[in-house]
Design a protein around this motif. Structure first.
Motif, PDB file in Angstrom:
ATOM      1  N   SER A 184      -4.538  77.843  43.207  1.00 34.37           N
ATOM      2  CA  SER A 184      -4.285  76.671  42.326  1.00 34.37           C
ATOM      3  C   SER A 184      -5.717  76.274  41.662  1.00 34.37           C
ATOM      4  O   SER A 184      -6.635  76.827  42.116  1.00 34.37           O
ATOM      5  CB  SER A 184      -3.664  75.451  43.283  1.00 34.37           C
ATOM      6  OG  SER A 184      -4.564  75.006  44.292  1.00 34.37           O
ATOM      7  N   GLN A 185      -5.607  75.314  40.880  1.00 33.79           N
ATOM      8  CA  GLN A 185      -6.604  74.745  39.994  1.00 33.79           C
ATOM      9  C   GLN A 185      -6.259  73.510  39.610  1.00 33.79           C
ATOM     10  O   GLN A 185      -5.127  73.149  39.219  1.00 33.79           O
ATOM     11  CB  GLN A 185      -6.957  75.875  38.780  1.00 33.79           C
ATOM     12  CG  GLN A 185      -8.138  75.335  37.986  1.00 33.79           C
ATOM     13  CD  GLN A 185      -8.364  76.456  36.951  1.00 33.79           C
ATOM     14  OE1 GLN A 185      -7.520  76.837  36.241  1.00 33.79           O
ATOM     15  NE2 GLN A 185      -9.545  76.861  36.829  1.00 33.79           N
ATOM     16  N   THR A 186      -7.341  72.647  39.650  1.00 33.60           N
ATOM     17  CA  THR A 186      -7.474  71.128  39.207  1.00 33.60           C
ATOM     18  C   THR A 186      -7.801  71.089  37.831  1.00 33.60           C
ATOM     19  O   THR A 186      -8.965  71.630  37.378  1.00 33.60           O
ATOM     20  CB  THR A 186      -8.114  70.367  40.172  1.00 33.60           C
ATOM     21  OG1 THR A 186      -7.502  70.582  41.419  1.00 33.60           O
ATOM     22  CG2 THR A 186      -7.803  68.958  39.906  1.00 33.60           C
ATOM     23  N   VAL A 187      -7.037  70.346  37.028  1.00 35.35           N
ATOM     24  CA  VAL A 187      -7.421  70.212  35.535  1.00 35.35           C
ATOM     25  C   VAL A 187      -7.246  68.860  35.109  1.00 35.35           C
ATOM     26  O   VAL A 187      -6.763  68.086  36.064  1.00 35.35           O
ATOM     27  CB  VAL A 187      -6.553  71.302  34.635  1.00 35.35           C
ATOM     28  CG1 VAL A 187      -6.882  72.869  34.850  1.00 35.35           C
ATOM     29  CG2 VAL A 187      -5.031  70.917  34.941  1.00 35.35           C
ATOM     30  N   THR A 188      -7.582  68.427  34.091  1.00 37.15           N
ATOM     31  CA  THR A 188      -7.578  67.081  33.538  1.00 37.15           C
ATOM     32  C   THR A 188      -6.877  66.989  32.278  1.00 37.15           C
ATOM     33  O   THR A 188      -7.469  67.755  31.407  1.00 37.15           O
ATOM     34  CB  THR A 188      -8.932  66.343  33.360  1.00 37.15           C
ATOM     35  OG1 THR A 188      -9.705  66.357  34.646  1.00 37.15           O
ATOM     36  CG2 THR A 188      -8.837  64.776  32.757  1.00 37.15           C
ATOM     37  N   ASP A 196      -6.050  62.185  33.262  1.00 34.37           N
ATOM     38  CA  ASP A 196      -5.192  62.251  34.418  1.00 34.37           C
ATOM     39  C   ASP A 196      -5.264  63.762  35.179  1.00 34.37           C
ATOM     40  O   ASP A 196      -5.009  64.573  34.494  1.00 34.37           O
ATOM     41  CB  ASP A 196      -3.563  62.058  34.222  1.00 34.37           C
ATOM     42  CG  ASP A 196      -2.774  62.032  35.246  1.00 34.37           C
ATOM     43  OD1 ASP A 196      -3.478  61.758  36.433  1.00 34.37           O
ATOM     44  OD2 ASP A 196      -1.539  61.850  35.140  1.00 34.37           O
ATOM     45  N   ARG A 197      -5.707  63.629  36.338  1.00 31.40           N
ATOM     46  CA  ARG A 197      -5.945  65.141  37.148  1.00 31.40           C
ATOM     47  C   ARG A 197      -4.736  65.549  37.604  1.00 31.40           C
ATOM     48  O   ARG A 197      -3.953  64.869  38.230  1.00 31.40           O
ATOM     49  CB  ARG A 197      -6.976  64.880  38.238  1.00 31.40           C
ATOM     50  CG  ARG A 197      -8.416  64.293  37.603  1.00 31.40           C
ATOM     51  CD  ARG A 197      -9.401  64.063  38.888  1.00 31.40           C
ATOM     52  NE  ARG A 197      -9.769  65.690  39.540  1.00 31.40           N
ATOM     53  CZ  ARG A 197     -10.435  66.446  39.125  1.00 31.40           C
ATOM     54  NH1 ARG A 197     -11.369  65.988  37.893  1.00 31.40           N
ATOM     55  NH2 ARG A 197     -10.868  67.469  39.473  1.00 31.40           N
ATOM     56  N   ARG A 198      -4.369  66.903  37.142  1.00 30.12           N
ATOM     57  CA  ARG A 198      -3.271  67.595  37.647  1.00 30.12           C
ATOM     58  C   ARG A 198      -3.852  69.040  38.626  1.00 30.12           C
ATOM     59  O   ARG A 198      -4.800  69.592  38.057  1.00 30.12           O
ATOM     60  CB  ARG A 198      -2.456  68.129  36.478  1.00 30.12           C
ATOM     61  CG  ARG A 198      -1.942  66.850  35.739  1.00 30.12           C
ATOM     62  CD  ARG A 198      -0.680  66.163  36.445  1.00 30.12           C
ATOM     63  NE  ARG A 198       0.009  65.124  35.598  1.00 30.12           N
ATOM     64  CZ  ARG A 198       1.021  65.596  34.671  1.00 30.12           C
ATOM     65  NH1 ARG A 198       1.135  66.659  34.499  1.00 30.12           N
ATOM     66  NH2 ARG A 198       1.363  64.422  34.036  1.00 30.12           N
ATOM     67  N   THR A 199      -3.002  69.379  39.440  1.00 31.94           N
ATOM     68  CA  THR A 199      -3.207  70.533  40.265  1.00 31.94           C
ATOM     69  C   THR A 199      -2.074  71.384  39.933  1.00 31.94           C
ATOM     70  O   THR A 199      -1.142  71.253  40.024  1.00 31.94           O
ATOM     71  CB  THR A 199      -3.453  70.373  41.555  1.00 31.94           C
ATOM     72  OG1 THR A 199      -4.363  69.511  42.095  1.00 31.94           O
ATOM     73  CG2 THR A 199      -3.357  71.447  42.337  1.00 31.94           C
TER      74      THR A 199
END
Length: 287
Positions: free
Chosen positions: A156-160, A185-188
């Motif tokens: 997985s990867q966390t993006v904004t 807003d941060r999303r995984t």
């Protein structure tokens, strides 16, 4: 008569003088001649070398130094090994008439003198105790598993992604458009490890709802991420689909959300967004 006697006397005197001269002349010459043996009539200083008369006529010969041969090469010490291949095998008890029951020795075995054959990798001249096996070579260790990039966990990867704070006036983010603020807003997300693709797909996912208090101006549009490039300064994003803003203030909101999400995903300075091959500004102007 007197005259004759005088003449006879002179002749006798002349004969005597000649005889005396003949006898004394050799003695006088012997005294004046050089002494053949200097040691007989003269003193020699201690430690001086006396040269005979014959040596003066023939001076001693000085030997000429001859080139010497190089020293012999010292042979390296022979390694301690087992019996030589060239040595004949020891006869068995049956062939040589030895004592019955003596076990035969096969060629290549270690003799009973206690000398052991060097082990594998042993230094020259060293011996390995009998029965000791060489240590195995270390096996190459496997490379460590790849570590996930910052903000990325396994699979997985966390993006904004960026949304809008309506009429916030810049209190909760960057002020733009109709007195709104742009907030992240941060999303995984799971799947691809490309940060640009993950961030844009998370923003364009119509099923994903933003955090409470945030507004998504793209909720009425149907856009799909096609591809993107980054040259170290500018990031370029290619989309397809249709844009449906809800009002005039949604035009700057759509542009801000798309460009800021693309810039933040790769650390670019500016962004160029194309929708169906048309620049985003031109696509929004047509609405």
């Amino acid at each position: 008569m007197e005259r004759g006697a005088d003449m006879a006397g002179r002749r006798s005197a002349g004969k005597l003088m000649a005889t005396a001269a003949a006898l004394t002349l050799p003695l006088w010459l012997g005294c004046c001649a050089p002494n053949p043996n200097p040691s007989a009539g003269s003193s020699v200083a201690p430690g001086a070398t006396t040269i005979e008369h014959s040596d003066r006529a023939h001076p001693p010969l000085v030997p000429i130094p001859q080139p010497q041969a190089p020293p012999p090469v010292t042979a390296a010490p022979a390694e301690t090994t087992g019996p030589s291949d060239a040595s004949p095998p020891e006869p068995s008890g049956h062939a040589s008439g030895g004592t019955p029951g003596t076990p035969e020795q096969s060629s290549g075995t270690t003799p009973s003198s206690g000398t052991a054959s060097p082990g594998v990798g042993a230094a020259p001249g060293s011996t390995t105790p009998m029965g000791a096996s060489p240590s195995p070579a270390p096996e190459p260790s496997a490379p460590p598993p790849p570590q996930p990039a910052p903000g990325q966990s396994g699979g997985s990867q966390t993006v904004t992604v960026y949304y809008v704070l309506l009429e916030d006036g810049g209190a909760g983010g960057v002020r733009f458009g109709c007195n709104d603020s742009l907030a992240g807003d941060r999303r995984t997300v799971a799947g691809s490890t490309e940060p640009l693709a993950n961030a844009m797909r998370a923003l364009l996912d119509s099923a994903a709802e933003p955090a409470p208090g945030l507004y998504n101006s793209l909720s009425g549009s149907t856009l799909t991420f096609l591809s993107g490039t980054f040259d170290g300064t500018a990031v370029t994003v290619y989309l397809s689909g249709s844009i449906r803003p809800a009002g005039v203030c949604d035009i700057p909101r759509i542009e801000a959300q798309l460009t800021q999400t693309a810039v933040a995903s790769v650390g670019a300075i500016r962004a160029e967004v194309y929708v169906n091959g048309v620049r985003l500004a031109d696509a929004l102007r047509l609405k």
